[in-house]
Design an enzyme around this catalytic site. Structure first.
Site, PDB file in Angstrom:
ATOM      1  N   GLY A 242       0.821  -1.204   0.000  1.00 35.18           N
ATOM      2  CA  GLY A 242       0.000   0.000   0.000  1.00 35.18           C
ATOM      3  C   GLY A 242       0.858   1.258   0.000  1.00 35.18           C
ATOM      4  O   GLY A 242       1.954   1.301  -0.585  1.00 35.18           O
ATOM      5  N   SER A 243       0.389   2.291   0.683  1.00 40.68           N
ATOM      6  CA  SER A 243       1.078   3.581   0.650  1.00 40.68           C
ATOM      7  C   SER A 243       2.385   3.606   1.428  1.00 40.68           C
ATOM      8  O   SER A 243       3.136   4.594   1.343  1.00 40.68           O
ATOM      9  CB  SER A 243       0.152   4.675   1.177  1.00 40.68           C
ATOM     10  OG  SER A 243      -0.932   4.883   0.288  1.00 40.68           O
TER      11      SER A 243
END
Length: 631
Positions: A330-331
């Site tokens: 993810g981020s």
């Protein structure tokens, strides 16, 4: 006269034949005795030494004496694995006339279960008849007393004290420490491959997972032997000589058991993983995988109902998520992408893009998590506010080959080399990987649109928590990457000398210091004013972090609503961080399966770990849920 001479001649012939037969028989007898004497001379004189040795071997047998297994302690000396003495009921088969009748009789005095009988029969097949074999282990004091009162009924049966493995902290750090279990066929093959068969005579148990498995030959020690004189029936008569066993070496870990316990409790009943590393050495401070299990269940053979509970649980407590679980980052991938952009010259810190809330590419719209976008976004803001559009564009400009080359040096998509077996590689996507992964030619082609998703840590990206932690520690350490390790030093049981496990630099990445400082400053902003600000509010130290949320299934254009999605389909929550920023002492990666937003589920756990490790306390309200709905 003629008849008389004829009769005499026949008698002479008969006498001659008789004499010949007697002489022939005499020769045969002489030859037979000559051969017998020659054989005796051959056996008693020529081969005297050979048969004397064999006779001695039949008279004297070597009984192995199993050594004490080495002790495992944490970095503060807290015992994690040790041995304890307990009473066992043992039978020497050579001294028992009717084995089955004896066992039946014993079962009327002390409880003997079918599994005890089965184990005994297996041990009997593998052992010599003069060896003492356990039929029941870990007797209570009451059981010992009952047998003592009836001992006269059972010749060849006695109570002995044996050492057993114990894990005092139970399920705490079980995935790191591992456990021992009974030796099976695969274990025997491994022992023979390592030329250790002689040293494992009489040994019933071996390390199965974790540290217990990886450092098996250090922990085991050296088997001793006792020379036992036996009679013609194989019965032990007396002990002639004894070579004492050598206890296994002790291990001191880099692990902090108090930090480990606190981190495990921070997860509550949620599934997930946490890996905390000392950036300057690579030493593992905590290795969490929840839910966990009690390794004491496996020591003497796990019961079938306990095994069913563990093996069939939907939460998979036996899975080491920290090393074997592979998840989209993810981020949390964005700081590494930003650093790649700086190092490859695709971005400068002040270069900004206009974010309308989406990125159009190839007829497909890649949406940002914030409707309407973040406006004008430079690199600092892209990390602090976690702007997807910035990284869609950066990934498209860099190209998949450039991204893969940079991330490979950071350790993504490869084993870290930690001293635990069975680590997963994860997936670092590239055109070459896709060709290996898929069979059909149409599946092997890399599409430019796939690169766009890679930029925000989605798509084919799939990494283990320990890879994320190692990469975070490398950034904290300004590009110096160490091999993660759990053992700090090994203590020789003979001499007491400690052999330190020296930090092992895997590589020194030639990053420009000003580029690393840009990333660190932005990650500080995440914890001060960005997506993790609420979790780190009021911290007395300066930390750097990055939240992340990873999709479990494709939304296919729909809007994600955490509360309306089934729990097992909710996004994973992630967080990476290190502290203090000026001289990092700890770097970590946190994953909460189906936890939703990283700021809500993962960042508060990291705050608790930092506060405990750096300040020795638990922050008030740190475990409370945040209402921040950003990753």
């Amino acid at each position: 006269m003629l008849a008389g001479r004829t009769s005499l001649s026949a008698a002479d012939r008969d006498l001659d034949r008789f004499r010949f037969r007697v002489a022939l028989s005499g020769v045969v007898v002489v030859l037979a005795f000559a051969l017998l004497i020659a054989r005796f001379v051959h056996l008693q004189v020529v081969q005297h030494d050979y048969y004397s040795t064999r006779a001695e071997d039949n008279r004297i047998s070597l009984v192995p004496i199993v050594p004490n297994r080495g002790v495992i302690v944490d970095r503060n000396g807290t015992v994690l694995a040790r041995n304890y003495s307990a009473f066992t009921l043992e039978i020497t088969p050579s001294l028992v006339d009717d084995l089955e009748a004896t066992i039946d009789g014993l079962s009327r005095v002390i409880e003997i279960l079918p599994k005890d009988r089965k184990r005994f029969r297996r041990l009997l097949e593998e052992s010599k008849t003069f060896e003492s074999l356990p039929i029941r282990t870990r007797l209570s004091e009451e059981e010992v007393a009952r047998f003592a009162a009836n001992r006269y009924l059972f010749p060849g049966v006695e109570v002995k004290a044996r050492l057993f493995r114990q894990y005092p902290l139970g399920p705490i750090a079980s995935h790191a420490i591992g456990y021992i279990g009974r030796i099976n066929k695969r274990d025997l093959e491994m022992i023979e491959e390592n030329d250790e068969a002689a040293n494992y005579k009489g040994t019933d148990h071996i390390g199965k997972t974790g540290i217990e498995q990886y450092y098996e030959f250090d922990l085991h020690g050296e088997t001793g032997y006792e020379q036992v004189e036996t009679d013609a029936g194989g019965r032990a008569v007396r002990s002639l000589a004894r070579t004492a066993p050598v206890q296994g070496n002790d291990l001191a870990l880099t692990l902090d058991s108090r930090l480990q316990e606190m981190a495990e409790k921070a997860f509550g009943d949620r599934r997930g993983a946490l890996v905390a590393i000392e950036p300057s050495t690579g030493g593992i401070l905590a290795l969490v995988s929840t839910p966990t299990f009690d390794p004491n269940l496996f020591v003497d053979g796990i019961r079938s109902d306990d095994w069913d509970l563990l093996n069939n649980s939907p939460d998979r407590p036996l899975l080491n998520r920290a090393l074997n679980g592979a998840y989209p980052p993810g981020s949390t991938f964005k700081p590494f992408m930003a650093l790649a952009g700086l190092e490859t010259g695709k971005r400068t810190p002040g270069q900004a893009i206009a974010d309308p809330g989406y990125f159009n590419f190839g007829g497909h719209q890649f949406r940002d998590d914030k409707k309407g976008g973040h406006g004008l976004v430079d690199m600092h803001k892209s990390i602090v506010q976690s702007c997807d559009t910035y990284y869609y564009m950066l990934a498209n400009e860099m190209g998949i080959e450039s991204i893969a080359r940079f991330m490979e040096k950071l350790g993504f998509g490869q084993r870290t080399g930690i001293d635990i077996q069975g680590e997963s590689e994860g997936v670092l996507p590239s055109p070459e990987w896709k060709k290996r992964r898929f069979r059909r030619p149409e599946q092997q082609k890399w599409f430019a649109g796939e690169t766009v998703s890679i930029g925000i840590g989605q798509g084919y990206n799939s990494y283990t928590p320990i890879q994320l932690a190692q990469a975070t520690a490398t950034v904290a350490n300004n590009g110096i990457m160490y091999r993660p390790h759990l053992v700090k030093y090994i203590t020789d049981s003979r001499t007491g000398q400690k052999t330190m496990i020296e930090p092992e630099p895997l590589r020194i990445l030639p990053w420009k210091r000003q580029n690393v400082d840009v990333i660190k400053k932005a990650m500080i902003g995440v914890n001060l004013a960005g997506t993790a600000a609420k979790a780190f509010a009021g911290a007395s130290y300066v930390s750097a972090g990055k939240t992340g949320t990873a999709q479990v299934f494709s939304l296919k254009g729909a809007e994600y609503r955490h509360s309306s999605v089934r729990k097992e389909l909710r996004d994973h929550a992630l967080f990476i961080a290190f502290a203090p920023v000026d001289q990092p002492r700890i770097a970590l990666a946190v994953l909460v399966e189906n936890g939703g937003f990283g700021a809500q589920s993962a960042a508060p756990i990291a705050r608790m770990v930092f506060d405990y490790y750096l300040l020795g306390k638990l922050p008030k309200g740190a475990a409370e849920e945040s209402d921040v709905e950003e990753d």
